[in-house]
Motif scaffolding. Structure first.
Motif, PDB file in Angstrom:
ATOM      1  N   ILE A 231       0.813  -1.222   0.000  1.00  0.00           N
ATOM      2  CA  ILE A 231       0.000   0.000   0.000  1.00  0.00           C
ATOM      3  C   ILE A 231       0.845   1.271   0.000  1.00  0.00           C
ATOM      4  CG2 ILE A 231      -1.956  -1.155   1.081  1.00  0.00           C
ATOM      5  CD1 ILE A 231      -1.214   0.170   3.719  1.00  0.00           C
ATOM      6  N   GLY A 232       2.176   1.116  -0.140  1.00  0.00           N
ATOM      7  CA  GLY A 232       3.033   2.282  -0.300  1.00  0.00           C
ATOM      8  C   GLY A 232       3.585   2.866   0.977  1.00  0.00           C
ATOM      9  N   ALA A 233       3.554   2.100   2.080  1.00  0.00           N
ATOM     10  CA  ALA A 233       4.119   2.574   3.354  1.00  0.00           C
ATOM     11  C   ALA A 233       5.597   2.191   3.397  1.00  0.00           C
ATOM     12  CB  ALA A 233       3.351   1.976   4.526  1.00  0.00           C
ATOM     13  N   THR A 234       6.418   2.944   2.672  1.00  0.00           N
ATOM     14  CA  THR A 234       7.817   2.567   2.453  1.00  0.00           C
ATOM     15  C   THR A 234       8.738   2.894   3.619  1.00  0.00           C
ATOM     16  OG1 THR A 234       8.155   4.681   1.307  1.00  0.00           O
ATOM     17  CG2 THR A 234       7.601   2.773  -0.046  1.00  0.00           C
ATOM     18  N   ASP A 235       8.242   3.623   4.617  1.00  0.00           N
ATOM     19  CA  ASP A 235       9.049   3.928   5.808  1.00  0.00           C
ATOM     20  C   ASP A 235       8.855   2.879   6.902  1.00  0.00           C
ATOM     21  OD1 ASP A 235       9.888   6.418   4.709  1.00  0.00           O
ATOM     22  OD2 ASP A 235       8.007   7.330   5.355  1.00  0.00           O
TER      23      ASP A 235
ATOM     24  N   TYR B  23       3.483   9.815   7.854  1.00  0.00           N
ATOM     25  CA  TYR B  23       2.831   9.590   6.564  1.00  0.00           C
ATOM     26  C   TYR B  23       2.369   8.147   6.435  1.00  0.00           C
ATOM     27  CZ  TYR B  23       2.068   8.799   1.616  1.00  0.00           C
ATOM     28  OH  TYR B  23       1.497   8.426   0.429  1.00  0.00           O
ATOM     29  N   ASP B  24       3.259   7.199   6.749  1.00  0.00           N
ATOM     30  CA  ASP B  24       2.909   5.785   6.596  1.00  0.00           C
ATOM     31  C   ASP B  24       1.718   5.393   7.470  1.00  0.00           C
ATOM     32  OD1 ASP B  24       5.012   5.554   4.854  1.00  0.00           O
ATOM     33  OD2 ASP B  24       5.862   3.776   5.813  1.00  0.00           O
ATOM     34  N   LEU B  25       1.712   5.846   8.707  1.00  0.00           N
ATOM     35  CA  LEU B  25       0.593   5.509   9.587  1.00  0.00           C
ATOM     36  C   LEU B  25      -0.699   6.173   9.113  1.00  0.00           C
ATOM     37  CD1 LEU B  25       2.398   5.550  13.039  1.00  0.00           C
ATOM     38  CD2 LEU B  25       1.410   3.564  11.884  1.00  0.00           C
ATOM     39  N   SER B  26      -0.576   7.317   8.447  1.00  0.00           N
ATOM     40  CA  SER B  26      -1.754   7.936   7.831  1.00  0.00           C
ATOM     41  C   SER B  26      -2.284   7.057   6.710  1.00  0.00           C
ATOM     42  CB  SER B  26      -1.403   9.327   7.287  1.00  0.00           C
ATOM     43  OG  SER B  26      -1.083  10.221   8.323  1.00  0.00           O
ATOM     44  N   VAL B  27      -1.378   6.496   5.910  1.00  0.00           N
ATOM     45  CA  VAL B  27      -1.773   5.592   4.840  1.00  0.00           C
ATOM     46  C   VAL B  27      -2.473   4.362   5.413  1.00  0.00           C
ATOM     47  CG1 VAL B  27      -0.921   4.074   3.009  1.00  0.00           C
ATOM     48  CG2 VAL B  27       0.044   6.359   3.275  1.00  0.00           C
ATOM     49  N   ILE B  28      -1.856   3.763   6.436  1.00  0.00           N
ATOM     50  CA  ILE B  28      -2.408   2.546   7.046  1.00  0.00           C
ATOM     51  C   ILE B  28      -3.781   2.824   7.650  1.00  0.00           C
ATOM     52  CG2 ILE B  28      -2.064   0.871   8.906  1.00  0.00           C
ATOM     53  CD1 ILE B  28       1.025   1.290   8.353  1.00  0.00           C
TER      54      ILE B  28
ATOM     55  N   TYR C 146      -2.417   5.925  -3.894  1.00  0.00           N
ATOM     56  CA  TYR C 146      -3.258   4.739  -3.761  1.00  0.00           C
ATOM     57  C   TYR C 146      -2.624   3.519  -4.413  1.00  0.00           C
ATOM     58  CZ  TYR C 146      -6.960   7.731  -2.063  1.00  0.00           C
ATOM     59  OH  TYR C 146      -7.695   8.608  -1.309  1.00  0.00           O
ATOM     60  N   HIS C 147      -2.648   2.410  -3.683  1.00  0.00           N
ATOM     61  CA  HIS C 147      -2.174   1.127  -4.191  1.00  0.00           C
ATOM     62  C   HIS C 147      -3.224   0.065  -3.897  1.00  0.00           C
ATOM     63  CE1 HIS C 147       1.881   2.667  -4.883  1.00  0.00           C
ATOM     64  NE2 HIS C 147       1.865   3.182  -3.665  1.00  0.00           N
ATOM     65  N   SER C 148      -3.052  -1.100  -4.494  1.00  0.00           N
ATOM     66  CA  SER C 148      -3.950  -2.203  -4.215  1.00  0.00           C
ATOM     67  C   SER C 148      -3.737  -2.701  -2.791  1.00  0.00           C
ATOM     68  CB  SER C 148      -3.711  -3.342  -5.198  1.00  0.00           C
ATOM     69  OG  SER C 148      -4.444  -4.483  -4.819  1.00  0.00           O
ATOM     70  N   LEU C 149      -4.813  -2.990  -2.099  1.00  0.00           N
ATOM     71  CA  LEU C 149      -4.730  -3.469  -0.722  1.00  0.00           C
ATOM     72  C   LEU C 149      -4.464  -4.956  -0.644  1.00  0.00           C
ATOM     73  CD1 LEU C 149      -5.094  -2.973   2.321  1.00  0.00           C
ATOM     74  CD2 LEU C 149      -7.542  -3.323   2.005  1.00  0.00           C
ATOM     75  N   THR C 150      -4.922  -5.726  -1.615  1.00  0.00           N
ATOM     76  CA  THR C 150      -4.915  -7.184  -1.472  1.00  0.00           C
ATOM     77  C   THR C 150      -4.009  -7.933  -2.426  1.00  0.00           C
ATOM     78  OG1 THR C 150      -6.840  -7.325  -2.921  1.00  0.00           O
ATOM     79  CG2 THR C 150      -7.251  -7.233  -0.560  1.00  0.00           C
TER      80      THR C 150
ATOM     81  N   THR D 136       3.765  -0.311  -7.385  1.00  0.00           N
ATOM     82  CA  THR D 136       3.615   0.587  -8.523  1.00  0.00           C
ATOM     83  C   THR D 136       2.907  -0.075  -9.693  1.00  0.00           C
ATOM     84  OG1 THR D 136       5.828  -0.061  -9.263  1.00  0.00           O
ATOM     85  CG2 THR D 136       5.632   1.959  -7.951  1.00  0.00           C
ATOM     86  N   ALA D 137       2.719  -1.410  -9.623  1.00  0.00           N
ATOM     87  CA  ALA D 137       2.132  -2.105 -10.758  1.00  0.00           C
ATOM     88  C   ALA D 137       0.614  -2.204 -10.676  1.00  0.00           C
ATOM     89  CB  ALA D 137       2.721  -3.504 -10.862  1.00  0.00           C
ATOM     90  N   ASP D 138       0.060  -2.081  -9.478  1.00  0.00           N
ATOM     91  CA  ASP D 138      -1.380  -2.268  -9.324  1.00  0.00           C
ATOM     92  C   ASP D 138      -1.903  -1.258  -8.317  1.00  0.00           C
ATOM     93  OD1 ASP D 138      -3.499  -5.138  -8.539  1.00  0.00           O
ATOM     94  OD2 ASP D 138      -3.930  -3.188  -9.383  1.00  0.00           O
ATOM     95  N   ARG D 139      -2.529  -0.217  -8.814  1.00  0.00           N
ATOM     96  CA  ARG D 139      -2.925   0.882  -7.942  1.00  0.00           C
ATOM     97  C   ARG D 139      -4.433   1.016  -7.930  1.00  0.00           C
ATOM     98  NH1 ARG D 139       0.338   4.124  -9.904  1.00  0.00           N
ATOM     99  NH2 ARG D 139       1.881   4.013  -8.284  1.00  0.00           N
ATOM    100  N   GLU D 140      -5.011   1.231  -6.724  1.00  0.00           N
ATOM    101  CA  GLU D 140      -6.451   1.432  -6.628  1.00  0.00           C
ATOM    102  C   GLU D 140      -6.857   2.738  -7.293  1.00  0.00           C
ATOM    103  OE1 GLU D 140      -7.922   1.389  -2.700  1.00  0.00           O
ATOM    104  OE2 GLU D 140      -7.928  -0.773  -2.524  1.00  0.00           O
ATOM    105  N   VAL D 141      -8.094   2.782  -7.746  1.00  0.00           N
ATOM    106  CA  VAL D 141      -8.655   4.035  -8.250  1.00  0.00           C
ATOM    107  C   VAL D 141      -9.004   4.906  -7.058  1.00  0.00           C
ATOM    108  CG1 VAL D 141     -10.520   5.082  -9.553  1.00  0.00           C
ATOM    109  CG2 VAL D 141      -9.544   2.910 -10.306  1.00  0.00           C
ATOM    110  N   ALA D 142      -8.579   6.166  -7.094  1.00  0.00           N
ATOM    111  CA  ALA D 142      -8.861   7.057  -5.979  1.00  0.00           C
ATOM    112  C   ALA D 142     -10.347   7.340  -5.896  1.00  0.00           C
ATOM    113  CB  ALA D 142      -8.088   8.371  -6.162  1.00  0.00           C
TER     114      ALA D 142
END
Length: 412
Positions: free
Chosen positions: A207-211, A230-235, A347-351, A357-363
């Protein structure tokens, strides 16, 4: 080459070179200078105790790599406060090392402070564990804790070894009272502590939480543990879209019923803004000696839903929840004023198991999905580079035209 054409090129070469140097040097140096300024954020501050000492035969993993471009937008690479143009002064009393205010619906970052600074999550990492749980386990699935699960270092809910509990019941204990015994029980069901933390880290990466690197499922400090506001905001953003999670964090009091001859377990929510702050949606608190106080919470007002994440905060001179309330008020005021976001959750795919970067959710509707995608996949050459290239091409073509006309004029 015709002398007139040579003179034309010479006439434009000097000012063109000066312009290119003037424009391209700041562009080339902007990102490296920022990265250099923030190099101390590659890892959290040194621990104050031995909680992160590795086990015999193990080593401390190196810090996670820092992305070349700040995730969520260029401005989020800043080491200081990141505010919209013309924003009013921040409220007094903030003690946190870093924080992020986000729009829970659009994913817009409303304001931030040191958003990608690497910090320790403490029990906020349980939001990531919970996200794994709700995506892999069914709410009515029965969990039977082991003796090791029930005897974890507390904070504990009080589950009993051999008892029969549903995933949903334990999720309330995990998120409302931050039960380390529950966290370990979930880890056991997910394949053991190592397997559970691996699943947490895999989901964070997707989901892009790279930190973020979880070292323990509970948030107790461990070697290599890190995350960011930022990462915890994403999560939290993804977790609040899961009904089981959202319902648990919004529950003020809950009772795990008596089972197998064991007494019922009353559970009370640790988040002191619940039922106090207007429109509060729920959240999570955390603390360890190394992480200090961490906090996440969300609220709804005037059709907007915002969330705040705070890292490495202190309870004095003002309680952390009160600091969070002020920052939420500040965020709602910015939203009401129509202030422009300073970043965007990418946005990235959750599952899916594919690379982020290859599979991103639609915002969601209303979010700046195009901006978010551009942030995540920046053009290495840059907009300025393409503009300069076009300018050079135009000038060269103009030079040929001028030279050709002068040549024809000279012949006639």
């Amino acid at each position: 080459m015709h002398p007139a054409f040579v003179r034309s090129l010479r006439a434009i070469a000097a000012p063109l070179a000066a312009a290119l140097v003037a424009v391209s040097v700041p562009v080339a140096l902007a990102v490296p200078a920022q990265a250099q300024q923030c190099t101390e954020h590659a890892a959290p501050p040194a621990p104050v105790d031995t909680s992160e000492k590795p086990k015999p035969g193990q080593t401390v993993p190196p810090p996670l790599p820092v992305p070349a471009q700040p995730v969520g937008g260029e401005r989020l690479g800043s080491c200081g406060t990141v505010l919209p143009p013309g924003a009013p002064a921040l409220p007094e009393g903030d003690t946190s090392a870093s924080w992020v205010v986000q729009d829970l619906d659009s994913g817009a970052i409303v304001a931030a402070k040191d958003p990608h600074a690497r910090e320790r999550p403490a029990s906020l990492i349980k939001t990531l564990l919970a996200l794994v749980v709700v995506t892999e386990l069914k709410p009515d699935q029965v969990v039977v804790p082991t003796k090791e699960d029930a005897e974890q270092e507390c904070t504990c809910v009080g589950i009993a070894a051999g008892g029969h509990y549903t995933v949903d019941q334990l999720l309330h204990g995990l998120l409302m009272h931050s039960g380390n015994d529950v966290a370990h029980a979930f880890a056991t069901v997910l394949g053991g502590v190592d397997a559970a933390t691996a699943k947490m880290n895999a989901l964070a990466a997707r989901i892009g939480a790279t930190d973020t690197r979880a070292a323990t499922p509970s948030g107790l400090d461990g070697p290599g543990m890190s995350t960011s506001a930022y990462d915890l905001s994403v999560i939290f953003h993804y977790a609040m879209k899961q009904p089981e999670f959202a319902q648990a964090v919004a529950t003020k009091a809950y009772t795990i019923p008596a089972v197998d001859g064991k007494p019922a377990i009353p559970v009370f929510n640790d988040n002191k803004l619940l039922g106090v702050y207007p429109g509060f949606l729920g959240g999570k608190t955390g603390f360890t000696n190394d992480a200090r106080h961490t906090y996440v919470g969300g609220a709804a007002r005037d059709g907007k839903r915002l969330a705040i994440v705070m890292m490495r905060a202190e309870q004095r001179p003002t309680r952390v929840v009160d600091q969070a309330a002020k920052l939420l008020d500040y965020g709602f005021a910015l939203e009401k004023s129509g202030a422009q976001p300073v970043g965007q959750i990418a946005y990235h795919s959750l599952t899916t198991e594919s690379a982020p970067t290859a599979d991103r959710e639609v915002a969601p509707a209303g979010s700046n999905s195009a901006a978010g995608a551009a942030t995540q996949q920046p053009d290495a050459f840059g907009t300025t580079g393409w503009v300069l290239t076009l300018i050079v091409l135009v000038i060269i073509i103009a030079g040929f035209v001028i030279g050709y006309r002068r040549k024809r004029s000279a012949r006639s």
